[in-house]
Design a protein around this motif. Sequence first.
Motif, short mmCIF file in Angstrom:
data_model
loop_
_atom_site.label_atom_id
_atom_site.label_comp_id
_atom_site.label_asym_id
_atom_site.label_seq_id
_atom_site.Cartn_x
_atom_site.Cartn_y
_atom_site.Cartn_z
N ASN A 1 4.64 5.88 4.97
CA ASN A 1 4.57 6.09 6.42
C ASN A 1 5.67 5.31 7.14
N HIS B 1 0.87 -1.19 0.00
CA HIS B 1 0.00 0.00 0.00
C HIS B 1 0.90 1.23 0.00
N ARG B 2 0.81 2.05 -1.04
CA ARG B 2 1.77 3.13 -1.23
C ARG B 2 1.80 4.11 -0.05
N GLY B 3 0.62 4.44 0.49
CA GLY B 3 0.58 5.37 1.61
C GLY B 3 1.26 4.82 2.84
N ARG B 4 0.99 3.56 3.17
CA ARG B 4 1.62 2.94 4.33
C ARG B 4 3.11 2.74 4.11
#
Length: 391
Positions: free
Chosen positions: A133, A127-130
């Motif tokens: 993060n 997942h690109r966002g995670r």
Amino acid sequence: MTFQVNRQDGLFYRQTYFDKARRVVLKVGSAVLTDECGLRSDVIANISRQIAFLQSSGREVILVSSGAVAAGRQVLGVEKSPLEPLRIKQALAATGQGLLMQAYEHAFAEHGKKVAQILLTHDDLSHRGRYLNVRNTLSTLFDLGVIPIINENDTVSGEELRFSDNDTLGALITNMIGADMFMILTDVDCLYTANPMADESARPIYTVAEIDQAVEKMAGHSASSLGTGGMLAKLRAAKMVSECGGCSFIGPGRNPDILQELFSGELIGTFFLPAKDRINRRKHWIAYVLKPEGYLVLDRGACKALQENGTSLLPSGIISVQGEFDVGAPVRCLDQEGLNIASGLSNYSSVEIELIKGLKSNQISGVLGHKDSDEVIHRDNLVLKTNAIYE
């Protein structure tokens, strides 16, 4: 240049890269950290001492550590079984992870160092966002002078969420944060030309310029009794790092001064040089982090166009579609023999590709009623597999 570098040049390359390495990822396997009685506190103390030495020399260090399942198995008295259910392994990991971190906290505290625990599943990186993060968290821990200790979150990881092994996890972390070096400490001295237990003519290889099929054949398929990844998994991980411009090392984890000796220029273990042709982080994410949701089988002309000319994938070169996926999904491109030649992000769903396969790009809108792109996979979202080590 051949895959193997001679001794004199190897020493020069090693010293150059070790001197320049400011950010290091160190992976330690179960075969090093544990035995039949559980965690080896002396080994953990020694590794912590050496990592503290590296950090005190101005380097940033991440530790990727196995050992939770083995630690849980020992404290719960659960014997290992070849048909062990996943729920048992998850329970062992849940029990052992706390013991593992407690051992590291005590060991690093002896040197005035603080540590942080990070548990990951494959989904956290796909997942690109995670993914971003996690990278930001690691950067912040560096700023605070904390040593991150990473392990797979075995307690919640089902098959679809798992990394294949912690060698792969370590390589992904190395490339994610742009580390200079990935070091795998294991229960073998180095890579040999053959299995030294079965072939008396086997010789150690100290420096490798390119991980190709010849090197792969040397790895064999053996795995440690306490670990999950054999030498082939370690070579695959080293190749991942090499393709992003980093270097790797595989060597003996129970050598009491392994890190000090390596950074002082000793000829120990096997060192892998960065690849000449490198991919950027985004393409690494596409090729190695994302799990494919489908497959496209290509004809000979399309395979040649991708491999020799670096073109985008057009619908005319697609023979068949395997799996069900939506627009933007990660897919793998196969030749007619089933060999993986590329990975990429699809501009069309599997249903749409099924309708337009074999057609010219100017025919797409007539069949679908719309045309979002001339290409099924644009070359900016396509990563070729060159000299790949296939599963």
